[in-house]
Design an enzyme around this catalytic site. Structure first.
Site, PDB file in Angstrom:
ATOM      1  CG  ASN A   9     -13.173  -2.089  -6.994  1.00 42.47           C
ATOM      2  OD1 ASN A   9     -13.744  -2.882  -6.156  1.00 42.47           O
ATOM      3  ND2 ASN A   9     -13.993  -1.659  -8.093  1.00 42.47           N
ATOM      4  CE  LYS A  11     -12.463  -3.843 -10.484  1.00 45.03           C
ATOM      5  NZ  LYS A  11     -12.260  -3.682 -12.151  1.00 45.03           N
ATOM      6  CG  HIS A  97     -16.696   0.352 -10.428  1.00 43.98           C
ATOM      7  ND1 HIS A  97     -16.769  -0.652 -11.662  1.00 43.98           N
ATOM      8  CD2 HIS A  97     -15.501   0.493 -10.414  1.00 43.98           C
ATOM      9  CE1 HIS A  97     -15.372  -0.915 -12.041  1.00 43.98           C
ATOM     10  NE2 HIS A  97     -14.694  -0.308 -11.282  1.00 43.98           N
ATOM     11  CD  GLU A  99     -15.846  -3.903 -12.874  1.00 42.55           C
ATOM     12  OE1 GLU A  99     -15.968  -4.150 -11.746  1.00 42.55           O
ATOM     13  OE2 GLU A  99     -14.696  -3.760 -13.495  1.00 42.55           O
ATOM     14  CD  GLU A 171     -12.381   3.136 -11.381  1.00 38.66           C
ATOM     15  OE1 GLU A 171     -11.407   2.672 -10.834  1.00 38.66           O
ATOM     16  OE2 GLU A 171     -13.582   2.327 -11.668  1.00 38.66           O
ATOM     17  N   GLY A 177      -9.297  -3.277 -16.435  1.00 43.14           N
ATOM     18  CA  GLY A 177      -9.165  -4.591 -16.642  1.00 43.14           C
ATOM     19  C   GLY A 177      -8.461  -5.109 -18.111  1.00 43.14           C
ATOM     20  CB  SER A 216      -4.652  -1.161 -16.840  1.00 42.55           C
ATOM     21  OG  SER A 216      -5.868  -1.869 -17.388  1.00 42.55           O
TER      22      SER A 216
HETATM   23  P1  13P Z   1      -8.012  -2.577 -13.105  1.00 49.27           P
HETATM   24  O1  13P Z   1      -7.169  -1.820 -12.158  1.00 49.27           O
HETATM   25  O2  13P Z   1      -8.067  -3.991 -12.950  1.00 49.27           O
HETATM   26  O3  13P Z   1      -8.217  -2.185 -14.421  1.00 49.27           O
HETATM   27  O4  13P Z   1      -9.659  -2.027 -12.390  1.00 49.27           O
HETATM   28  C1  13P Z   1      -9.823  -0.791 -12.225  1.00 49.27           C
HETATM   29  C2  13P Z   1     -11.087  -0.438 -11.485  1.00 49.27           C
HETATM   30  O5  13P Z   1     -12.017  -0.827 -12.036  1.00 49.27           O
HETATM   31  C3  13P Z   1     -11.181   0.072  -9.899  1.00 49.27           C
HETATM   32  O6  13P Z   1     -12.139   0.335  -9.592  1.00 49.27           O
END
Ligand code: 13P
Length: 258
Positions: A9, A11, A97, A99, A171, A177, A216
């Site tokens: 992903n 982002k 997601h 976010e 997740e 993150g 992560s």
């Molecule tokens: P990170 O791997 O940067 O923690 O993000 C995970 C994520 O949100 C994947 O969709």
């Protein structure tokens, strides 16, 4: 029984040249032999989905979008439909997601997420439905209830016939993150719970649906997470932006794949 899926992903990262370069490097490190055992996908920002499809053509690397809107067409400025995502050659779409649930302006609720899951499948895309608890919910002992609720609400009215109809991503919001991944035991507990709930809701197809871990994930922690029996791959954020680290996770998935 379930072919692992390692999905990146991206982002809101990279530019067009960087997207093409990364896919080129992934192609070089992802052999046909590996592709037979582990599926790989990248989910770039919407404007890079078509160039990513072109750059990945013939490599076995699938491409997904990071979101879509559930209406078929019309006056929805700024949105893209499931048919548009499908039209440019993507096969996956991330839905719900954290976010989008918790961070970005117009927060998404479970009803909206459900409409998007259904629209995605209707257009022939495989939705990657993201679920996960916040830190406060975990500390309050609500993790499994949150997962049950988000899963149940997310797939209402969504007929599940095969593994192409759904991928789930666990997740934990506190792990995204932050550099603080879930322990393999925490991941396994959540994944086993999600699979049991999916079996209750949708029947034996639950044993074919892949449940990815996200939060992560890096080459250094991927193996111990991926070897858990109900973890069927990863949804990788930061570590998917560099070929070395993403391919390191793909290699860890290969080592656990049968
Ligand atoms: P990170 O791997 O940067 O923690 O993000 C995970 C994520 O949100 C994947 O969709």
């Amino acid at each position: 029984m379930r072919k692992p899926l390692v999905a990146g992903n991206w982002k809101m990262n990279l530019d067009l040249a960087g997207a093409r370069k990364l896919i080129g490097e992934l192609r070089a490190g992802y052999s046909a032999e590996a592709a037979a055992k582990v599926e790989v996908a990248v989910c770039p920002p919407a404007v890079y989905v078509l160039p990513a499809v072109e750059a990945a053509r013939g490599s076995g690397i699938a491409v997904g979008a990071q979101d879509l809107y559930f209406e078929a067409s019309g006056a929805f400025t700024g949105e893209i439909s499931a048919a548009m995502v499908k039209d440019v050659g993507a096969t996956y779409v991330i839905i719900g997601h954290s976010e989008r649930r918790h961070t970005i302006g117009h927060l998404e609720d479970d009803r909206m997420i459900n409409l998007k899951v259904r629209a995605a499948r209707k257009a022939g895309l495989t939705p990657i439905l993201c679920v996960g608890e916040t830190l406060a919910e975990r500390q309050g002992g609500q993790t499994l209830d949150v997962l049950t609720f988000q899963l149940t609400a997310g797939i209402v009215g969504h007929a599940l016939g095969s593994e192409a109809d759904l991928v789930l991503a666990y997740e934990p919001v506190w792990a995204i993150g932050t550099g603080q991944n879930a322990t393999p035991q925490q991941a396994q507990e959540a994944h086993a719970h999600l699979r049991a709930e999916l079996r209750r809701l949708a029947g034996p197809v639950a044993d074919r649906v892949r449940i990815l871990y996200g939060g992560s994930m890096k080459p250094e922690n991927a193996a111990e997470i991926l070897e858990q029996p109900d973890v069927d791959g990863g949804l990788v954020g930061g570590a998917s932006l560099k070929a070395d680290s993403f391919l390191g996770i793909v290699r860890a998935a290969l080592a656990t794949a049968t």
